[in-house]
Design a protein around this motif. Structure first.
Motif, PDB file in Angstrom:
ATOM      1  N   MET A  57      22.713  36.882 -67.765  1.00  0.00           N
ATOM      2  CA  MET A  57      23.559  35.757 -68.138  1.00  0.00           C
ATOM      3  C   MET A  57      24.959  36.220 -68.537  1.00  0.00           C
ATOM      4  O   MET A  57      25.944  35.517 -68.316  1.00  0.00           O
ATOM      5  CB  MET A  57      22.904  34.991 -69.289  1.00  0.00           C
ATOM      6  CG  MET A  57      23.692  33.801 -69.789  1.00  0.00           C
ATOM      7  SD  MET A  57      24.069  32.639 -68.471  1.00  0.00           S
ATOM      8  CE  MET A  57      22.468  31.894 -68.286  1.00  0.00           C
ATOM      9  N   ARG A  58      25.046  37.401 -69.115  1.00  0.00           N
ATOM     10  CA  ARG A  58      26.337  37.902 -69.586  1.00  0.00           C
ATOM     11  C   ARG A  58      27.324  38.112 -68.431  1.00  0.00           C
ATOM     12  O   ARG A  58      28.442  37.581 -68.449  1.00  0.00           O
ATOM     13  CB  ARG A  58      26.132  39.219 -70.341  1.00  0.00           C
ATOM     14  CG  ARG A  58      25.312  39.053 -71.597  1.00  0.00           C
ATOM     15  CD  ARG A  58      24.933  40.403 -72.202  1.00  0.00           C
ATOM     16  NE  ARG A  58      24.203  40.252 -73.445  1.00  0.00           N
ATOM     17  CZ  ARG A  58      24.769  40.177 -74.655  1.00  0.00           C
ATOM     18  NH1 ARG A  58      26.070  40.261 -74.779  1.00  0.00           N
ATOM     19  NH2 ARG A  58      24.028  40.008 -75.732  1.00  0.00           N
ATOM     20  N   GLY A  59      26.888  38.880 -67.438  1.00  0.00           N
ATOM     21  CA  GLY A  59      27.757  39.149 -66.302  1.00  0.00           C
ATOM     22  C   GLY A  59      28.046  37.889 -65.499  1.00  0.00           C
ATOM     23  O   GLY A  59      29.174  37.670 -65.035  1.00  0.00           O
ATOM     24  N   ALA A  60      27.008  37.051 -65.333  1.00  0.00           N
ATOM     25  CA  ALA A  60      27.175  35.830 -64.546  1.00  0.00           C
ATOM     26  C   ALA A  60      28.183  34.896 -65.215  1.00  0.00           C
ATOM     27  O   ALA A  60      29.065  34.330 -64.556  1.00  0.00           O
ATOM     28  CB  ALA A  60      25.828  35.132 -64.388  1.00  0.00           C
ATOM     29  N   LEU A  61      28.080  34.757 -66.528  1.00  0.00           N
ATOM     30  CA  LEU A  61      28.963  33.836 -67.241  1.00  0.00           C
ATOM     31  C   LEU A  61      30.400  34.352 -67.210  1.00  0.00           C
ATOM     32  O   LEU A  61      31.347  33.580 -67.026  1.00  0.00           O
ATOM     33  CB  LEU A  61      28.467  33.677 -68.686  1.00  0.00           C
ATOM     34  CG  LEU A  61      28.807  32.384 -69.397  1.00  0.00           C
ATOM     35  CD1 LEU A  61      28.419  31.157 -68.592  1.00  0.00           C
ATOM     36  CD2 LEU A  61      28.108  32.354 -70.753  1.00  0.00           C
ATOM     37  N   ASP A 151      27.642  44.872 -57.760  1.00  0.00           N
ATOM     38  CA  ASP A 151      28.901  45.439 -57.258  1.00  0.00           C
ATOM     39  C   ASP A 151      30.055  44.494 -57.561  1.00  0.00           C
ATOM     40  O   ASP A 151      30.746  44.013 -56.647  1.00  0.00           O
ATOM     41  CB  ASP A 151      28.797  45.706 -55.750  1.00  0.00           C
ATOM     42  CG  ASP A 151      28.656  47.193 -55.462  1.00  0.00           C
ATOM     43  OD1 ASP A 151      29.150  47.993 -56.287  1.00  0.00           O
ATOM     44  OD2 ASP A 151      28.057  47.542 -54.439  1.00  0.00           O
ATOM     45  N   HIS A 152      30.267  44.224 -58.830  1.00  0.00           N
ATOM     46  CA  HIS A 152      31.286  43.248 -59.225  1.00  0.00           C
ATOM     47  C   HIS A 152      31.783  43.643 -60.616  1.00  0.00           C
ATOM     48  O   HIS A 152      30.977  43.771 -61.530  1.00  0.00           O
ATOM     49  CB  HIS A 152      30.654  41.848 -59.245  1.00  0.00           C
ATOM     50  CG  HIS A 152      31.635  40.742 -59.380  1.00  0.00           C
ATOM     51  ND1 HIS A 152      32.399  40.562 -60.512  1.00  0.00           N
ATOM     52  CD2 HIS A 152      31.991  39.740 -58.534  1.00  0.00           C
ATOM     53  CE1 HIS A 152      33.181  39.503 -60.347  1.00  0.00           C
ATOM     54  NE2 HIS A 152      32.950  38.978 -59.150  1.00  0.00           N
ATOM     55  N   PRO A 153      33.078  43.833 -60.783  1.00  0.00           N
ATOM     56  CA  PRO A 153      33.585  44.349 -62.072  1.00  0.00           C
ATOM     57  C   PRO A 153      33.252  43.444 -63.261  1.00  0.00           C
ATOM     58  O   PRO A 153      32.949  43.963 -64.347  1.00  0.00           O
ATOM     59  CB  PRO A 153      35.102  44.445 -61.851  1.00  0.00           C
ATOM     60  CG  PRO A 153      35.397  43.682 -60.603  1.00  0.00           C
ATOM     61  CD  PRO A 153      34.153  43.669 -59.781  1.00  0.00           C
ATOM     62  N   ASP A 154      33.276  42.129 -63.091  1.00  0.00           N
ATOM     63  CA  ASP A 154      32.957  41.244 -64.212  1.00  0.00           C
ATOM     64  C   ASP A 154      31.477  41.297 -64.568  1.00  0.00           C
ATOM     65  O   ASP A 154      31.096  41.159 -65.724  1.00  0.00           O
ATOM     66  CB  ASP A 154      33.335  39.789 -63.879  1.00  0.00           C
ATOM     67  CG  ASP A 154      34.834  39.602 -63.784  1.00  0.00           C
ATOM     68  OD1 ASP A 154      35.568  40.403 -64.402  1.00  0.00           O
ATOM     69  OD2 ASP A 154      35.266  38.678 -63.078  1.00  0.00           O
ATOM     70  N   VAL A 155      30.649  41.487 -63.549  1.00  0.00           N
ATOM     71  CA  VAL A 155      29.204  41.603 -63.794  1.00  0.00           C
ATOM     72  C   VAL A 155      28.913  42.900 -64.547  1.00  0.00           C
ATOM     73  O   VAL A 155      28.162  42.915 -65.536  1.00  0.00           O
ATOM     74  CB  VAL A 155      28.422  41.541 -62.459  1.00  0.00           C
ATOM     75  CG1 VAL A 155      26.961  41.917 -62.667  1.00  0.00           C
ATOM     76  CG2 VAL A 155      28.553  40.144 -61.852  1.00  0.00           C
ATOM     77  N   VAL A 156      29.508  43.992 -64.119  1.00  0.00           N
ATOM     78  CA  VAL A 156      29.309  45.280 -64.801  1.00  0.00           C
ATOM     79  C   VAL A 156      29.792  45.176 -66.251  1.00  0.00           C
ATOM     80  O   VAL A 156      29.083  45.571 -67.186  1.00  0.00           O
ATOM     81  CB  VAL A 156      30.039  46.413 -64.055  1.00  0.00           C
ATOM     82  CG1 VAL A 156      30.091  47.681 -64.907  1.00  0.00           C
ATOM     83  CG2 VAL A 156      29.355  46.696 -62.716  1.00  0.00           C
ATOM     84  N   ALA A 157      30.983  44.644 -66.435  1.00  0.00           N
ATOM     85  CA  ALA A 157      31.519  44.528 -67.807  1.00  0.00           C
ATOM     86  C   ALA A 157      30.660  43.593 -68.644  1.00  0.00           C
ATOM     87  O   ALA A 157      30.365  43.868 -69.812  1.00  0.00           O
ATOM     88  CB  ALA A 157      32.962  44.029 -67.764  1.00  0.00           C
ATOM     89  N   GLY A 158      30.239  42.485 -68.048  1.00  0.00           N
ATOM     90  CA  GLY A 158      29.408  41.523 -68.779  1.00  0.00           C
ATOM     91  C   GLY A 158      28.082  42.139 -69.189  1.00  0.00           C
ATOM     92  O   GLY A 158      27.670  42.042 -70.353  1.00  0.00           O
ATOM     93  N   GLN A 159      27.417  42.805 -68.258  1.00  0.00           N
ATOM     94  CA  GLN A 159      26.131  43.448 -68.600  1.00  0.00           C
ATOM     95  C   GLN A 159      26.351  44.513 -69.682  1.00  0.00           C
ATOM     96  O   GLN A 159      25.500  44.704 -70.555  1.00  0.00           O
ATOM     97  CB  GLN A 159      25.511  44.089 -67.351  1.00  0.00           C
ATOM     98  CG  GLN A 159      24.393  43.308 -66.728  1.00  0.00           C
ATOM     99  CD  GLN A 159      24.799  42.039 -66.025  1.00  0.00           C
ATOM    100  OE1 GLN A 159      25.479  41.197 -66.611  1.00  0.00           O
ATOM    101  NE2 GLN A 159      24.372  41.892 -64.781  1.00  0.00           N
ATOM    102  N   GLY A 160      27.501  45.171 -69.620  1.00  0.00           N
ATOM    103  CA  GLY A 160      27.802  46.203 -70.604  1.00  0.00           C
ATOM    104  C   GLY A 160      27.916  45.677 -72.024  1.00  0.00           C
ATOM    105  O   GLY A 160      27.744  46.436 -72.987  1.00  0.00           O
TER     106      GLY A 160
END
Lengths: 336, 336
Positions: A57-61, A151-160
Motif C-alpha cells: 500500500m505504501r508504494g502504491a499510494l 521497477d518504479h522509483p516511487d514504489v521502491v521509496a514507498g516500500q522503504g
C-alpha cells in the motif's frame, strides 16, 4: 553507489513524510519465544496490519498520488496479488480508475480484494512476462500509465518507508537495529530497505525461497540472472527475475541473501501466529524464516528487524499450515 | 450505584496510570468489511497483542504489584487459563513465587505458558469450585494470598483499563464510542468496562455463550444465578456463576447481554483473522460475535468498541476453525 541510480535515502524520507497519516503506522511486535529461537532481539514490523493487508500500500499510494497530482485519470498494474490490490485501493482513494492484471492462478482472496476496491481485473497467464505484455497493451490503448510492482522509483521509496519506520521505532525504544531482514520478490522492498538503512551501520539481508533466488544468483554473477521459479507457498516471492532498479540499488549495499524452504516458511508462519498473534502470508513469514537462519552474534545480543510484509492468505492455507506437524529445517543457508 | 460496592471510575484511571509503561498499549484495529457487516463503525482493541496474550495481564499485574509492594513473597491463582498465565508472568516480573491451579482439561498452550513463566502448576478437576477449594487450601498452607480471576477489585480495575484506553483512543480519533462490547466469563472485564464508561453515555453490553449465560440469568433474576455451563469453544467464558463483585458493579449499569453460539463465535474468529490479520481466541472473538448481533442504529452510523480480550489458542483449533464451511447463525439474541 545508490546515487548512480538516482535514488537516495532522502527519497524514502520524503515518501515517509508524505505517507504519514495516509497509511497506518503499524506496530512493532516482539515475542520472548522468537527472541530465544533467533538468539537475538527480534523486532517485527507488522505490515500485515497495513491498509490493504500489506506494505505494498505504501508504494502504491505514493505512486498513484503523484500520478493523480500530475493529472492522470487512471492507472494500470500487474502483480501476483498484493501490489494489484494496493494499486486498486490507492486509485479509489485518489478517484482514479484502476485496471489490474493478475495471473490466472492468483489467490482468490487477492482477486476479491482488487474487485472490492473497484478495479477492473484482467487475467493473463501465470508468468510475469505475460502480465507485463497485457499491461503494456492496456496502457497503449488507454493512455494510462503502468505502475510496476518493483521497477518504479516511487514504489521502491514507498516500500522503504516501512523499513524507515522500523529503524526509527527501534532507535526510539533504545534498541537500534544491527540487522534488517526483508523478503525478496522483485526486490522493491529490499531496495527500499537498503535506501532506508543507507548511511547507518545496519546490515540488510534479503530472503528468497529456495529455487526462487534470482537476487542471490544475480549478486553472485554481478548481473541480473533470471530463474524458472520453483513452486513455493510464498506466492509473492515468485518473480522470475529481480527488477532492474532494485538490483542497481542493492548490488553494492545488501549484506547477503538467505534462502529458505517451504518448511522453514511454514514454521515461521506458525510462530508469528501463535506467539505474536498475527496472521502473516507465507511471503511475509519468509522474512522471519530468514532471520532465524542468521548466525547468532557471539559477543552481545544483536537486534534484528524484520519487515512482516503482508497478511493476505487463504483460509484453507491457514488450516493446512496450522495442522500440527514437525518443522523440517532443510534449507540451503546463506549466500552472497 | 457502583459507589455502594466501593469501586469507581477513579480506580480504573489510577490503575491505568500505574500500568502505563508496564503493559503494552495495544492498537485499535478496524476493517471496512467488519464495519459493513455490523452496520456500524467497529473499533477492536487488540488485547491479544498484550503481554501474555490476553488482557488478563492488566489485572494480574495490578494485583500482584500491590501485593509485592505490601511485602508478600508469593501468590496463588486459579483459572481456566489466561488469568493463571497472567498471574505467573506478573509474579515473575515482581520476583514473587506463583502457584496456579488449572482444570485438568486446560488448553496445553496455557499450561505451557504458565510453566514457562516459572509458575508451579497444580491441576484440580474441571469446575471452578474444585479449583477454588484447592487454591484456598494452598493459601492456608503457604500464607500466600489468592488473586481471584474476577472477584478482586484490582483485577476488575486492571481489566477495565483496556476499555478505558479504547474509550480514550476512540475519542482521540474523532469517533467516540456509542457502545462498548466485552465478553463475559466471571464478569471482571465487563465490570471494568462499566466502571471505565461510568459518567459517559456509552452503553456497555456483555456477551455470553449460549448455555453459559449466568450473567444474563442473574440480571433477569436480580440476583446471582449459577448455571451448569454448556460446552462451548469459548473456554474462557465457562464459569458457572458471575462473580459477586462484578455482578454488584454491572447490575445497574450494564445495558444488556448478547448470547452467541459457537457458529457465531467461529465466524467472528475467521473475520478477525482474515480481515484484521490477528489471532483471537474464541473467548476473545465472542465480543465481535456479540457486536455483530446488535441491531444497527437507524439514524446515523454508530461507533461500537469491542475488547478483543485474548489470543491464546491451540494450533489444532485454528486449523479446525479455518477449514472452510458455512457460518450458520442460529444464536438466541439479545437479553436483558
Amino acid at each position: 553507489m545508490t546515487r548512480t541510480v538516482g535514488q537516495v535515502r532522502a527519497d524514502v524520507e520524503e515518501a515517509s513524510r508524505w505517507l504519514a497519516g495516509r497509511v497506518v503506522r503499524t506496530p512493532v511486535l516482539r515475542s520472548p519465544v522468537i527472541d530465544e529461537l533467533a538468539g537475538a532481539r527480534v523486532l517485527l514490523k507488522a505490515e500485515n496490519l497495513q491498509d490493504g493487508g500489506s506494505y505494498k500500500m505504501r508504494g502504491a499510494l505514493r505512486a498513484v498520488g503523484r500520478l493523480a497530482a500530475a493529472g492522470h485519470t487512471g492507472v494500470i498494474a500487474q502483480s501476483t496479488g498484493n501490489h494489484a490490490v494496493a494499486v486498486a485501493l490507492a486509485a479509489r482513494k485518489n478517484g482514479l480508475a484502476a485496471t489490474v492484471v493478475l495471473p490466472v492462478d492468483a489467490a482468490p482472496t487477492k482477486v476479491d480484494r482488487a474487485r472490492a476496491a473497484g478495479a477492473r481485473v484482467v487475467f493473463a497467464g501465470t508468468g510475469v512476462e505475460e502480465r507485463v505484455a497485457v499491461a503494456n497493451g492496456l496502457s497503449d490503448e488507454s493512455g494510462h500509465p503502468v505502475i510496476d510492482a518493483y521497477d518504479h522509483p516511487d514504489v521502491v521509496a514507498g516500500q522503504g518507508t516501512a523499513s524507515l519506520e522500523l529503524i526509527e521505532d527501534a532507535e526510539r525504544a533504545g534498541t537500534p537495529l544491527d540487522t534488517l531482514v526483508v523478503p525478496v520478490g522483485g526486490g522493491g522492498g529490499v531496495a527500499g530497505a537498503c535506501l532506508a538503512a543507507a548511511g547507518s551501520a545496519i546490515e540488510v539481508y534479503g530472503v528468497e525461497p529456495v529455487g526462487c533466488d534470482s537476487l542471490a544468483r544475480s549478486l553472485a554473477a554481478g548481473e541480473r540472472v533470471p530463474v524458472a521459479p520453483a513452486p513455493t507457498i510464498a506466492d509473492g516471492l515468485r518473480p522470475s527475475c529481480v527488477g532492474e532498479l532494485p538490483f542497481a540499488i542493492v548490488r553494492d549495499t545488501l549484506r547477503g541473501v538467505v534462502r529458505v524452504d517451504d518448511e522453514e516458511i511454514a514454521a515461521a508462519f506458525r510462530l508469528i501466529l501463535t506467539e505474536l498473534k498475527v496472521l502473516a502470508e507465507p511471503s511475509g513469514a519468509a522474512g522471519l524464516a530468514g532471520a532465524l537462519r542468521l548466525p547468532p552474534a557471539r559477543d552481545r545480543q544483536r537486534t534484528v528487524g524484520v519487515v512482516l510484509t503482508g497478511g493476505n492468505v487463504e483460509a484453507a492455507l491457514v488450516a493446512q499450515l496450522m495442522t500440527p506437524r514437525s518443522a523440517d529445517l532443510t534449507g540451503e543457508g546463506v549466500a552472497a
